[in-house]
Design a protein around this motif. Sequence first.
Motif, mmCIF file in Angstrom:
data_model
loop_
_atom_site.group_PDB
_atom_site.id
_atom_site.type_symbol
_atom_site.label_atom_id
_atom_site.label_comp_id
_atom_site.label_asym_id
_atom_site.label_seq_id
_atom_site.Cartn_x
_atom_site.Cartn_y
_atom_site.Cartn_z
ATOM 1 N N TRP A 110 -68.608 -16.095 -30.592
ATOM 2 C CA TRP A 110 -69.503 -15.209 -29.854
ATOM 3 C C TRP A 110 -69.782 -13.926 -30.631
ATOM 4 O O TRP A 110 -70.902 -13.400 -30.614
ATOM 5 N N GLY A 114 -73.641 -17.544 -33.549
ATOM 6 C CA GLY A 114 -74.694 -17.509 -32.551
ATOM 7 C C GLY A 114 -74.520 -18.571 -31.494
ATOM 8 O O GLY A 114 -73.504 -19.268 -31.429
ATOM 9 N N ARG A 115 -75.538 -18.704 -30.653
ATOM 10 C CA ARG A 115 -75.470 -19.647 -29.539
ATOM 11 C C ARG A 115 -75.366 -21.082 -30.031
ATOM 12 O O ARG A 115 -74.659 -21.896 -29.451
ATOM 13 N N ARG A 116 -76.079 -21.387 -31.104
ATOM 14 C CA ARG A 116 -76.066 -22.752 -31.631
ATOM 15 C C ARG A 116 -74.666 -23.147 -32.101
ATOM 16 O O ARG A 116 -74.204 -24.270 -31.885
ATOM 17 N N GLN A 236 -82.945 -20.764 -37.951
ATOM 18 C CA GLN A 236 -81.504 -20.571 -37.894
ATOM 19 C C GLN A 236 -81.127 -19.571 -38.978
ATOM 20 O O GLN A 236 -81.146 -19.891 -40.171
ATOM 21 N N THR A 237 -80.822 -18.345 -38.595
ATOM 22 C CA THR A 237 -80.589 -17.302 -39.575
ATOM 23 C C THR A 237 -79.274 -17.471 -40.311
ATOM 24 O O THR A 237 -79.166 -17.124 -41.478
#
Length: 248
Positions: A110, A114-116, A236-237
């Motif tokens: 977290w 990220g969320r992915r 997707q960074t």
Amino acid sequence: MLSPPQPAETIAPAVAQTAETAPLTVPQTAAVERPAIQSRLLICSAVLLLAVIAERWLLASHLFPGDRWAAAIGMSHKSRMIWDITRIYQQVGRPLVAVGEVAVMLAWLWRRAGRREIQGLFVVLLASASCGVIKILCGPTPLWMVLDHHVGTNFPSGVVTFMTATVGYIAVVAWRLGHRAVPIALAVAILGAGPARVLGGQHLISDVLGAYMLGLAWLLLAYVYVVTPTRRGRRQTAWTMPSFETLD
């Protein structure tokens, strides 16, 4: 005869056109290679899952090489240091401890990812769930049932499955985020899980081999899930796939 040199006016547009089209070829090639690499990873994951099923089917009627030796080692006397190491891995597989470990992993993802990546953690947790399903459906192997020190169902090892899939996933994420020391330490811990379970008498060689394959299969699935772009096309960074492109 030598042809006369072309005027500078005719050379400049050609050079400009080449300069404009050359950068476009690399992204297109990478875009073609990425789905191919992801397909290969999915195939490897499917092969590993089938290998786990095939191994359990063979263990029902055949003895895995080294399992008798592993059973003898498990019942033999061990030094204090080896015994302590096996006890540490034993604690990793306890339900309450595992819940705490997953909570720490979620908190780290977290803050750092990220969320992915968080969703990918739930994918690798399915490895432990599938391990439990295999144990319920198949029960202990014939050799395990005749051993004096056998307890519960042995195939595959739940601790090794959890370490390979879940801890391995955290190591992969940390490596992709630029960390180096922590992923190496986690990789050493994963490699030591199998021998520790055999030396501690909790599992046979066939158990840890199946667990490594099962955990790695789900780890590959989670990796493919994380690096696959979403349907909305959001970039997707934190994730790219340069390390796997070198396979070609």
